[in-house]
Write an enzyme that holds these catalytic residues in place. Structure first.
Site, short mmCIF file in Angstrom:
data_model
loop_
_atom_site.label_atom_id
_atom_site.label_comp_id
_atom_site.label_asym_id
_atom_site.label_seq_id
_atom_site.Cartn_x
_atom_site.Cartn_y
_atom_site.Cartn_z
N ASP A 59 20.50 -42.00 17.18
CA ASP A 59 20.31 -41.14 16.71
C ASP A 59 18.73 -40.94 17.04
O ASP A 59 18.00 -41.88 16.46
CB ASP A 59 20.46 -41.07 15.17
CG ASP A 59 20.01 -39.76 14.34
OD1 ASP A 59 19.23 -39.10 14.84
OD2 ASP A 59 20.73 -39.44 13.33
N TYR A 152 11.68 -24.19 12.15
CA TYR A 152 11.96 -24.65 13.54
C TYR A 152 11.11 -24.14 14.57
O TYR A 152 10.73 -24.97 15.73
CB TYR A 152 13.35 -23.73 13.89
CG TYR A 152 13.76 -23.75 15.20
CD1 TYR A 152 14.39 -25.20 15.73
CD2 TYR A 152 13.99 -22.61 16.18
CE1 TYR A 152 14.89 -25.05 16.99
CE2 TYR A 152 14.29 -22.70 17.47
CZ TYR A 152 14.80 -24.19 17.71
OH TYR A 152 15.38 -24.20 19.13
N LEU A 184 17.66 -17.19 24.06
CA LEU A 184 19.06 -17.18 23.45
C LEU A 184 20.07 -17.47 24.44
O LEU A 184 20.31 -17.23 25.60
CB LEU A 184 19.60 -15.52 22.94
CG LEU A 184 18.66 -14.97 21.85
CD1 LEU A 184 18.94 -13.53 21.87
CD2 LEU A 184 19.23 -15.84 20.71
N PHE A 189 24.31 -24.00 19.30
CA PHE A 189 23.14 -24.08 18.67
C PHE A 189 23.23 -23.02 17.34
O PHE A 189 22.83 -23.88 16.25
CB PHE A 189 22.27 -23.43 19.59
CG PHE A 189 20.55 -22.98 18.90
CD1 PHE A 189 19.67 -23.95 19.20
CD2 PHE A 189 20.25 -21.93 18.57
CE1 PHE A 189 18.62 -23.87 18.47
CE2 PHE A 189 19.10 -21.61 18.06
CZ PHE A 189 18.20 -22.78 17.91
C1 8X3 Z 1 16.53 -21.03 20.77
C2 8X3 Z 1 15.90 -19.65 20.90
O1 8X3 Z 1 15.10 -17.60 19.61
O2 8X3 Z 1 17.03 -18.86 18.88
O3 8X3 Z 1 15.48 -22.14 20.48
O4 8X3 Z 1 14.59 -19.91 18.54
S1 8X3 Z 1 15.96 -18.97 19.45
#
Ligand code: 8X3
Length: 252
Positions: A59, A152, A184, A189
């Site tokens: 990890d 983030y 995107l 994700f």
């Molecule tokens: C991924 C792109 O726009 O979802 O890192 O942050 S976003």
């Protein structure tokens, strides 16, 4: 010299897994890393038909796991030509005053500290050999913040700064440093970000044609296969319908 050895973190899904597939087709030797041994085994047995593959389970958020896994690599695998710092994720999407502090810990520990632990374990041997390439997977979120993206975006801005600083530190040692910043991309994700809430996750890509993991994998392959005198230092890759973190054309 034989084929280059590439170390990929977060190789069990999304961009990391797609990169493993693209690079296996090109005969790179692969060290695939992740938290899920059975998924790593499955990918290894599939890609093992195309190239040499080994796996490491750790990890990235756990410094001692990172250090012992990497220092335990056999001599056959200890010369790493390319490090792809891919592991990372978004957890939650809330206004700052409503943020879940555990989400913040997970993003900073994984996206920032994890990347640093892996880099610190691998780059000294590149410096010693005066050869190597680090590819950091950033994000458009590392170039501009957006509403509810706060931590983030901060973690990916940190990756952007670490990438640039690392390139300045390592240029004198012949080690290339490159960053790839996807917009995107339809991987797991959004599902992770929204903790399995499929309705919220599907809205992220609603009415538009997002990138897929393979689009990023192909760019990674391009970046690591340039001639010795070329370093692609930074790239942004977005779907055609996206112009910025906050501007996406949706046909709904
Ligand atoms: C991924 C792109 O726009 O979802 O890192 O942050 S976003």
């Amino acid at each position: 010299m034989g084929n280059k050895t590439v170390f990929i973190t977060g190789a069990t899904s999304g961009i990391g897994e797609a990169t493993a597939r693209v690079l296996a087709e090109k005969s790179f030797r692969l060290i695939l890393c992740g938290r899920n041994q059975s998924k790593l085994n499955a990918i290894k047995s599939e890609l093992g038909a195309l190239t040499e593959v080994t796996t490491l389970v750790f990890d990235v958020r756990k410094r001692s796991e990172v250090e012992s896994a990497i220092s335990g690599l056999s001599s056959e695998w200890s010369v790493i030509d390319v490090l792809i710092n891919n592991a990372g994720n978004a957890h939650g999407m809330d206004e700052i005053h409503k943020g879940d502090i555990q989400d913040w810990e997970d993003m900073i520990d994984g996206n920032v500290k994890g990347l640093l632990y892996v880099t610190r374990s691998i780059v000294p041997s590149m410096v010693e050999r005066q050869s190597g390439h680090v590819v950091n997977i950033g994000s458009t979120a590392g170039k501009e913040a957006y509403p509810k993206g706060n931590v983030y975006c901060a973690s990916k801005h940190a990756v952007d700064a670490i990438n640039n600083g690392m390139r300045m530190d390592l240029v004198q040692y012949g080690v290339k440093v490159s960053q790839i910043n996807p917009g995107l991309v339809n991987t797991g994700f959004a599902g992770v970000r929204f903790k399995g809430d499929e309705e919220k996750a599907s809205k992220v890509y609603e009415g538009m044609n997002p990138l897929v993991a393979n689009d990023i994998a192909e760019l990674i392959w391009f970046v690591i296969s340039r001639p010795a005198h070329v370093n692609v230092s930074d790239t942004i890759i977005m779907p055609s319908a996206q112009a910025s973190s906050t501007q996406v054309i949706r046909k709904v």
